[in-house]
Scaffold this active site. Structure first.
Site, short mmCIF file in Angstrom:
data_model
loop_
_atom_site.label_atom_id
_atom_site.label_comp_id
_atom_site.label_asym_id
_atom_site.label_seq_id
_atom_site.Cartn_x
_atom_site.Cartn_y
_atom_site.Cartn_z
N TYR A 144 3.53 8.96 -11.90
CA TYR A 144 2.68 8.25 -10.93
C TYR A 144 1.78 7.26 -11.68
O TYR A 144 1.66 6.09 -11.30
CB TYR A 144 1.85 9.26 -10.15
CG TYR A 144 0.91 8.67 -9.14
CD1 TYR A 144 1.34 8.33 -7.86
CD2 TYR A 144 -0.44 8.45 -9.44
CE1 TYR A 144 0.47 7.79 -6.92
CE2 TYR A 144 -1.31 7.91 -8.52
CZ TYR A 144 -0.86 7.58 -7.26
OH TYR A 144 -1.72 7.03 -6.34
N ILE A 158 -9.54 9.48 -2.81
CA ILE A 158 -9.80 9.08 -1.42
C ILE A 158 -9.24 10.17 -0.49
O ILE A 158 -8.13 10.66 -0.71
CB ILE A 158 -9.11 7.73 -1.09
CG1 ILE A 158 -9.46 6.65 -2.15
CG2 ILE A 158 -9.46 7.27 0.31
CD1 ILE A 158 -10.89 6.20 -2.20
N ALA A 207 2.27 5.90 -14.58
CA ALA A 207 3.11 4.81 -15.11
C ALA A 207 3.43 3.81 -14.00
O ALA A 207 3.39 2.59 -14.21
CB ALA A 207 4.40 5.38 -15.71
N ASN A 245 0.81 -1.21 0.00
CA ASN A 245 0.00 0.00 0.00
C ASN A 245 0.85 1.27 0.00
O ASN A 245 0.39 2.31 -0.47
CB ASN A 245 -0.91 -0.04 1.24
CG ASN A 245 -1.52 1.30 1.56
OD1 ASN A 245 -2.39 1.77 0.82
ND2 ASN A 245 -1.06 1.95 2.61
P1 NAP Z 1 -0.74 8.67 2.57
O1 NAP Z 1 -1.75 8.96 3.60
O2 NAP Z 1 0.16 9.76 2.11
O3 NAP Z 1 0.15 7.43 3.07
C1 NAP Z 1 1.25 6.99 2.35
C2 NAP Z 1 1.92 5.85 3.12
O4 NAP Z 1 3.07 5.44 2.36
C3 NAP Z 1 2.41 6.28 4.50
O5 NAP Z 1 2.20 5.23 5.42
C4 NAP Z 1 3.91 6.48 4.30
O6 NAP Z 1 4.70 6.18 5.43
C5 NAP Z 1 4.20 5.45 3.22
N1 NAP Z 1 5.41 5.84 2.49
C6 NAP Z 1 5.60 6.93 1.72
N2 NAP Z 1 6.88 6.97 1.28
C7 NAP Z 1 7.49 5.88 1.80
C8 NAP Z 1 8.80 5.38 1.72
N3 NAP Z 1 9.79 6.01 1.05
N4 NAP Z 1 9.09 4.22 2.36
C9 NAP Z 1 8.14 3.58 3.09
N5 NAP Z 1 6.88 4.00 3.20
C10 NAP Z 1 6.56 5.16 2.58
O7 NAP Z 1 -1.39 8.12 1.25
P2 NAP Z 1 -2.69 7.24 0.99
O8 NAP Z 1 -3.69 8.11 0.32
O9 NAP Z 1 -3.08 6.50 2.22
O10 NAP Z 1 -2.12 6.24 -0.12
C11 NAP Z 1 -1.95 4.85 0.09
C12 NAP Z 1 -1.82 4.17 -1.27
O11 NAP Z 1 -3.03 4.39 -2.02
C13 NAP Z 1 -0.68 4.72 -2.14
O12 NAP Z 1 -0.06 3.66 -2.83
C14 NAP Z 1 -1.41 5.63 -3.12
O13 NAP Z 1 -0.71 5.77 -4.34
C15 NAP Z 1 -2.71 4.89 -3.30
N6 NAP Z 1 -3.80 5.73 -3.80
C16 NAP Z 1 -4.30 6.76 -3.04
C17 NAP Z 1 -5.33 7.53 -3.56
C18 NAP Z 1 -5.93 8.67 -2.79
O14 NAP Z 1 -6.80 9.38 -3.36
N7 NAP Z 1 -5.58 8.91 -1.56
C19 NAP Z 1 -5.85 7.27 -4.83
C20 NAP Z 1 -5.33 6.21 -5.57
C21 NAP Z 1 -4.30 5.44 -5.03
P3 NAP Z 1 5.04 7.24 6.62
O15 NAP Z 1 3.80 8.09 6.79
O16 NAP Z 1 5.31 6.38 7.80
O17 NAP Z 1 6.21 8.03 6.17
#
Ligand code: NAP
Length: 244
Positions: free
Chosen positions: A152, A184, A154, A86
């Site tokens: 992103y 989200i 890609a 994730n």
């Molecule tokens: P978020 O709240 O920003 O959380 C991102 C998570 O990834 C955090 O736990 C962060 O860890 C971790 N992370 C970031 N860089 C990292 C690194 N270098 N090494 C290890 N962990 C790292 O984002 P989210 O919205 O929950 O996104 C979760 C997933 O859903 C992602 O893959 C994102 O692309 C995908 N997604 C999100 C959306 C949306 O609208 N939110 C839409 C489509 C897909 P720390 O906080 O501990 O640093």
């Protein structure tokens, strides 16, 4: 009987925290990876649900170190049944012509290379025990493409290709699916203005933004016996949106 265990990467984030809560409530012990985030709320969730939490700090930008650490964490986990990749990053909106090689590498390392390595380590473990589930969090941008989020998009298209290929490779013992969230409400998307959010709602058939819990519901379903004939699929959790 041993409780099932799930490993969730990026567990401190918006979707990650919802995944931890959903699986803890379902009785799973949790292995949570984080980078710079605070894990106190995860400890509280797991304590309340009376399940174990093992938290591991892994920086997926450092792919070699991350691979070694994940290998050690996953070894010796006889009850591990599900791995959810994730963790992910986005640069926000930026034209490709303004994107540096360092920025491209950082997105690809975290969003794709680390996911491939995590899938590889999980696959080896799950093939050994002849059962298991891999769920990769992609994005609708990986299916439809997102303007000004080309790298992103890609990376997420790569995650979808990986999930489909691996589902074919690891059947019948291991199921591999992807979830493609739409918009989200998490830290990743909090930079959108009121006006941008209104436009997103307008372009979403269900006329609202998504909640992290909806992604977690989809993941728990894909990991369950109710989804036992589902593999190699991409489940869109997007309110029907295909473009923002
Ligand atoms: P978020 O709240 O920003 O959380 C991102 C998570 O990834 C955090 O736990 C962060 O860890 C971790 N992370 C970031 N860089 C990292 C690194 N270098 N090494 C290890 N962990 C790292 O984002 P989210 O919205 O929950 O996104 C979760 C997933 O859903 C992602 O893959 C994102 O692309 C995908 N997604 C999100 C959306 C949306 O609208 N939110 C839409 C489509 C897909 P720390 O906080 O501990 O640093």
């Amino acid at each position: 009987m041993l409780r099932k265990t799930v490993l969730i990467t990026g567990a401190t984030g918006g979707i990650g925290s919802a995944l931890v809560k959903k699986f803890a409530e379902a009785g799973y012990n949790i292995i949570a990876t984080y980078n710079n985030g605070d894990i106190t709320h995860l400890q509280n969730i797991c304590k309340k649900c009376e399940v174990d939490l093992q938290s591991v700090k892994i920086d997926f930008a450092k792919v070699g170190i991350a691979e070694n650490m994940l290998t050690k964490v996953i070894a010796d986990q006889p009850a591990l049944q599900c791995v959810i990749c994730n963790a992910g990053i986005s640069l926000g909106e930026k034209m490709l012509i303004d994107t540096s090689l360092d920025e491209i590498n950082s997105i690809i390392n975290v969003n794709l290379t680390s996911v491939i390595l995590c899938n590889k380590i999980a696959a080896k473990h799950f093939l050994g025990q002849k059962s298991g589930n891999i769920i990769n969090i992609a994005s609708i941008y990986g299916i439809y493409g997102g303007s000004c989020e080309a790298v992103y998009s890609a990376s997420k298209a790569g995650v979808i290709g990986l999930s489909k290929a691996l589902a074919d490779e690891l059947g019948p013992y291991v199921r591999v699916n992807a979830i493609a969230p739409g918009y989200i409400q998490t830290a990743m998307t909090e930079g959108y203005s009121e006006q941008e959010q209104a436009e997103i709602k307008n372009r979403t058939p269900l006329c609202r933004l998504g909640k992290p819990e909806s992604v977690a519901d989809a993941a728990l379903f894909l990991s369950s016996d109710e989804a036992s004939f589902i593999t190699g699929q991409v489940l869109e959790v997007s309110g029907g949106a295909i473009k923002f």
